[in-house]
Design an enzyme around this catalytic site. Structure first.
Site, PDB file in Angstrom:
ATOM      1  N   ASP A 152       0.975  -0.714   0.000  1.00 52.94           N
ATOM      2  CA  ASP A 152       0.197  -0.240  -0.145  1.00 52.94           C
ATOM      3  C   ASP A 152       0.959   1.701   0.256  1.00 52.94           C
ATOM      4  O   ASP A 152       0.532   2.059  -0.564  1.00 52.94           O
ATOM      5  CB  ASP A 152      -1.410  -0.238   1.464  1.00 52.94           C
ATOM      6  CG  ASP A 152      -2.338  -1.109   0.991  1.00 52.94           C
ATOM      7  OD1 ASP A 152      -2.156  -1.742   0.064  1.00 52.94           O
ATOM      8  OD2 ASP A 152      -3.028  -1.092   1.770  1.00 52.94           O
ATOM      9  N   ALA A 153       1.547   1.714   0.724  1.00 50.85           N
ATOM     10  CA  ALA A 153       2.893   2.036   1.269  1.00 50.85           C
ATOM     11  C   ALA A 153       3.604   2.973  -0.658  1.00 50.85           C
ATOM     12  O   ALA A 153       3.637   3.567  -0.570  1.00 50.85           O
ATOM     13  CB  ALA A 153       3.482   2.490   2.340  1.00 50.85           C
ATOM     14  N   ASP A 154       3.928   1.338  -0.943  1.00 54.70           N
ATOM     15  CA  ASP A 154       4.218   2.118  -2.096  1.00 54.70           C
ATOM     16  C   ASP A 154       3.568   2.684  -3.654  1.00 54.70           C
ATOM     17  O   ASP A 154       4.164   3.267  -4.171  1.00 54.70           O
ATOM     18  CB  ASP A 154       5.443   0.715  -3.169  1.00 54.70           C
ATOM     19  CG  ASP A 154       6.609   0.604  -2.202  1.00 54.70           C
ATOM     20  OD1 ASP A 154       7.514   1.147  -1.368  1.00 54.70           O
ATOM     21  OD2 ASP A 154       6.995  -0.847  -2.004  1.00 54.70           O
ATOM     22  N   SER A 203     -14.532   5.334  -2.042  1.00 56.33           N
ATOM     23  CA  SER A 203     -12.979   5.172  -1.480  1.00 56.33           C
ATOM     24  C   SER A 203     -12.963   6.038  -0.503  1.00 56.33           C
ATOM     25  O   SER A 203     -14.012   7.477   0.215  1.00 56.33           O
ATOM     26  CB  SER A 203     -11.875   5.397  -2.044  1.00 56.33           C
ATOM     27  OG  SER A 203     -12.250   4.496  -3.214  1.00 56.33           O
ATOM     28  N   THR A 204     -11.935   6.289   0.389  1.00 56.48           N
ATOM     29  CA  THR A 204     -11.958   7.008   1.937  1.00 56.48           C
ATOM     30  C   THR A 204     -10.805   7.254   1.513  1.00 56.48           C
ATOM     31  O   THR A 204      -9.771   7.069   1.303  1.00 56.48           O
ATOM     32  CB  THR A 204     -11.230   6.285   3.408  1.00 56.48           C
ATOM     33  OG1 THR A 204     -12.856   5.809   2.879  1.00 56.48           O
ATOM     34  CG2 THR A 204     -11.374   7.025   3.911  1.00 56.48           C
ATOM     35  N   LYS A 243     -10.209   0.231  10.211  1.00 63.15           N
ATOM     36  CA  LYS A 243     -10.309   0.481   8.886  1.00 63.15           C
ATOM     37  C   LYS A 243     -10.175  -1.165   8.425  1.00 63.15           C
ATOM     38  O   LYS A 243      -8.546  -2.086   8.388  1.00 63.15           O
ATOM     39  CB  LYS A 243      -9.128   1.316   7.961  1.00 63.15           C
ATOM     40  CG  LYS A 243      -9.441   1.475   6.498  1.00 63.15           C
ATOM     41  CD  LYS A 243      -8.279   2.551   5.921  1.00 63.15           C
ATOM     42  CE  LYS A 243      -8.441   2.296   4.390  1.00 63.15           C
ATOM     43  NZ  LYS A 243      -8.782   0.848   3.631  1.00 63.15           N
ATOM     44  N   GLU A 252     -17.143  -4.688   4.603  1.00 62.13           N
ATOM     45  CA  GLU A 252     -16.445  -5.238   4.322  1.00 62.13           C
ATOM     46  C   GLU A 252     -16.396  -7.466   4.997  1.00 62.13           C
ATOM     47  O   GLU A 252     -16.663  -7.722   4.994  1.00 62.13           O
ATOM     48  CB  GLU A 252     -15.156  -5.282   4.482  1.00 62.13           C
ATOM     49  CG  GLU A 252     -14.921  -3.480   4.215  1.00 62.13           C
ATOM     50  CD  GLU A 252     -13.249  -3.073   3.626  1.00 62.13           C
ATOM     51  OE1 GLU A 252     -12.818  -4.185   3.638  1.00 62.13           O
ATOM     52  OE2 GLU A 252     -13.058  -2.364   3.481  1.00 62.13           O
ATOM     53  N   CYS A 255      34.426 -11.092  -8.007  1.00 67.35           N
ATOM     54  CA  CYS A 255      33.336 -10.384  -8.738  1.00 67.35           C
ATOM     55  C   CYS A 255      32.567 -12.139  -8.199  1.00 67.35           C
ATOM     56  O   CYS A 255      33.060 -13.272  -8.475  1.00 67.35           O
ATOM     57  CB  CYS A 255      33.535 -11.160 -10.067  1.00 67.35           C
ATOM     58  SG  CYS A 255      31.760 -10.784 -11.139  1.00 67.35           S
ATOM     59  N   CYS A 259      33.167  -5.048 -11.331  1.00 62.37           N
ATOM     60  CA  CYS A 259      33.425  -6.131 -11.417  1.00 62.37           C
ATOM     61  C   CYS A 259      33.817  -4.815 -12.558  1.00 62.37           C
ATOM     62  O   CYS A 259      32.784  -4.610 -13.294  1.00 62.37           O
ATOM     63  CB  CYS A 259      32.382  -7.108 -11.732  1.00 62.37           C
ATOM     64  SG  CYS A 259      33.555  -8.101 -12.716  1.00 62.37           S
TER      65      CYS A 259
END
Length: 651
Positions: A63-65, A106-107, A144, A191, A392, A408
């Site tokens: 959600d945050a992203d 939505s909210t 929520k 919900e 490497c 490398c």
């Protein structure tokens, strides 16, 4: 290379999204989380894909992203974009779409206490405008729920859909689903949720997360036995919002004891909760005055703190060499379940971080789940001896430090760099199949060390490498296809993996300079283009010099490149669509939408994927909804048929 799961791929097919992003591109965007490199169309498509997968129980990012990285980027570019103003649609349910008894919006979201303070200030301002007493305002706070939104009118249960039309899923009540709270039907919005303890004890081995389970029980197919038992045991319920336990009081009390109230409300139910909803409850006059957008009610807001952390022990640090030669550290972790997913790896960003913070076997870290394929380390709690490679991992060559990064320098012989470079080229072209990493690894193991060498392959060579007759011919056919099928010149340029040059920057560069002229540009020439800083300009010029020989070798193989119109020429163009913004919708008769988009760009138009107030033409094919046309006309957009559009081009 990250990838989408088979379940996610199937869900995207079911959602029937019109997207030009390949599964590999989608996974790469999710992993890199760098939306600045995306075009407007790609950004919107990615948001739609993430929404579809999230609401189907198979989230691609957190959600945050979604909110802070990708949605924020769209908001920064286009504050009034329609996607930001409408309800993100549910996509999982199958069935006839019907109008909801009342809108399910939505909210509005808030992530800081100051945002809640501003919302309360709006309520007080509205009260004063109506000569009401602000001190008399009462706010209700409820958990929520992180479930599957639905509406129960007592006869039918509907999905939220797009907030105005949903799908009948009354079958879940027929399967034994009960109503939470007082158990009565017909209490409106709510919900579908599942008890956390029950899920962790009985369902976690069968479902990746609770959303995955919730999405599964509304589908038309027969339920799995474990899901049916959860319903029969009343662990899964439809919980009306009106029945949620709550805190209620004046705004001044909310602010005085904000943290405790939020903490208490979170703990009021044993279901997944991803925030607290605050709403004005005692003054309908003010609520009507505040009204709603197409997206949310202004008298309601959700506070989300997005704290998803765990303390985890590092088992080892694995080095991985990228196509640029940079060696990136990946921390292998004690497997830990975090926010419904089993986490066993996390990126450590760079080896400077590993060295400075002491990341190695035995390090105790605080891990924050970002929803990406490889989550990020938030902080080190207990350091240990850092685990840093001397050579490497791909070719065994010596590594050198450049600031915080290990590199490398064996660019011509390092297998990881060669294979990732070849795979990146074909993945970026996006008009060729069959050259995934496994195929590329097999080619490289047989001495194929460059993109040019791939194009020089013959049938017998492929057969001698162990590819079957049919596969060998298919690979050659795909190589031919990649040269004959039209692609944009900026995409061709982007396939060479130039430092700091995502596809967006490639297109921007070619709007000012022809493809073959860019190798003669100075740093000043590049930074004079809007969006290119001095550091980027220097990196671009240096990288172009390095790839020039390889570029010209491949370019001369002959590709069908669509030339990006120069901005200066667009301003003088006699094309009737030069400088215009066009959206194509519906099924076209005279050609595929992708082909028509490319032709429009060649003629100097900007092609967008959604209608805004800045759209000049909405070109409609067949099977276009009346609502979409009406919405465009409301914005003052000229709506024309495919035939009218083709006639316009002939003028």
């Amino acid at each position: 290379m990250p990838s989408l799961s088979n379940i996610q791929l199937d869900l995207l097919k079911e959602a029937d999204l019109s997207t030009y992003l390949t599964p590999e591109q989608i996974a790469q965007i999710a992993t890199q989380a760098n939306p600045q490199q995306l075009t407007d169309e790609q950004l919107l498509e990615f948001l739609q894909i993430c929404n579809a997968l999230y609401r189907s129980g198979e989230p691609l990012i957190s959600d945050a992203d979604y909110d802070f990285i990708f949605l924020a980027e769209l908001q920064k570019r286009h504050p009034l974009h329609p996607y930001l103003q409408t309800v993100e649609p549910e996509v999982v349910a199958v069935g006839k779409t019907v109008a909801l008894p009342e809108p399910m919006l939505s909210t509005e979201k808030a992530y800081t206490r100051s945002s809640i303070e501003k919302w309360l200030a709006r309520l007080e301002k509205a009260a004063k405008e109506l000569d009401e007493d602000p001190a008399a305002l009462t706010v209700r706070a409820t958990p929520k729920l992180d479930g599957y939104a639905a509406y129960d009118d007592g006869k039918l249960l509907y999905t939220r859909g797009d907030g105005r039309k949903g799908t009948d899923i009354s079958r879940v009540f027929e399967r034994g689903l009960i109503v939470g709270g007082n158990g009565l039907r017909g209490q409106g919005a709510g919900e579908i949720v599942v008890n956390q303890n029950y899920f962790n004890t009985y369902l976690a081995d069968y479902f990746e997360n609770s959303r995955n389970f919730q999405a599964s029980i509304i589908k038309e197919k027969d339920l799995e036995q474990h899901a049916l038992e959860a319903i029969q045991n009343h662990a899964a319920v439809f919980f009306p919002f009106a029945q949620l336990p709550s805190w209620q009081g004046p705004a001044i009390e909310l602010l005085a004891d904000f943290d405790r109230i939020v903490k208490d409300v979170y703990a009021k139910v044993d279901y997944d909760v991803d925030g607290v909803v605050f709403e004005l409850v005692n003054n309908d006059r003010i609520k009507q005055h505040l009204g709603a957008t197409r997206h949310h009610h202004r008298w309601q807001i959700a506070f989300k703190n997005n704290i998803e952390t765990a303390e985890v022990t590092v088992l080892s640090v694995t080095p991985q060499t990228s196509r640029s030669g940079r060696v990136n550290p990946v921390a292998e972790l004690t497997p830990t379940k975090l926010s419904g997913a089993m986490i066993s790896r996390a990126t450590a960003h760079h080896y400077g971080m590993v060295k400075e913070l002491g990341i190695g076997p035995g390090t105790l870290i605080e891990l924050t789940r970002s929803g990406l394929v490889i989550p990020k380390i938030e902080r080190v709690i207990t350091p240990a001896a850092p685990q840093i490679p001397d050579h490497c991992p791909s070719c065994g060559g010596e590594l050198v430090w450049d600031s915080d990064y290990l590199y490398c320098l064996n660019t011509t012989k390092c297998p990881a760099q060669i294979e990732n470079t070849i795979e990146h080229f074909f993945r970026t072209l996006a008009n060729v199949d069959g050259f995934g990493l496994k195929t590329v690894e097999k080619l490289h193991a047989n001495g194929v060390n460059s993109v040019y060498a791939v194009y020089r392959l013959e049938l017998k060579q492929l057969q001698d490498m162990g590819f079957g007759d049919k596969t060998s011919q298919n690979l050659l056919d795909q190589l031919q296809r990649s040269r004959t099928e039209a692609i944009e010149d900026w995409r061709f340029l982007g396939a060479f993996g130039i430092l700091r040059m995502g596809l967006g920057n490639c297109e921007r560069l070619l709007q000012h300079h022809r493809l073959l002229d860019i190798f003669n540009l100075s740093v000043e020439d590049v930074i004079n283009i809007e969006g290119f800083a001095e550091k980027t300009g220097a990196a671009v010029v240096e990288c172009l010099a390095k790839i020039k020989t390889d570029f010209m070798q491949i370019y001369e193989l002959g590709f069908n490149l669509i030339q990006t119109p120069l901005l200066a020429e667009q301003q003088q163009s006699t094309s009737p669509i030069a400088g215009k913004t066009i959206v194509f919708t519906g099924t076209m008769v005279h050609g595929k939408r992708d082909e028509m988009s490319k032709e429009a760009k060649r003629l100097g138009a900007k092609v967008a994927s959604s209608v805004t107030g800045k759209t000049d033409f909405l070109v409609t094919g067949t099977d276009v909804g009346a609502a979409k046309i009406a919405a465009a006309m409301e914005k003052g957009v000229r709506v024309i048929s495919e035939e009218e559009y083709l006639g316009l081009l002939e003028e």
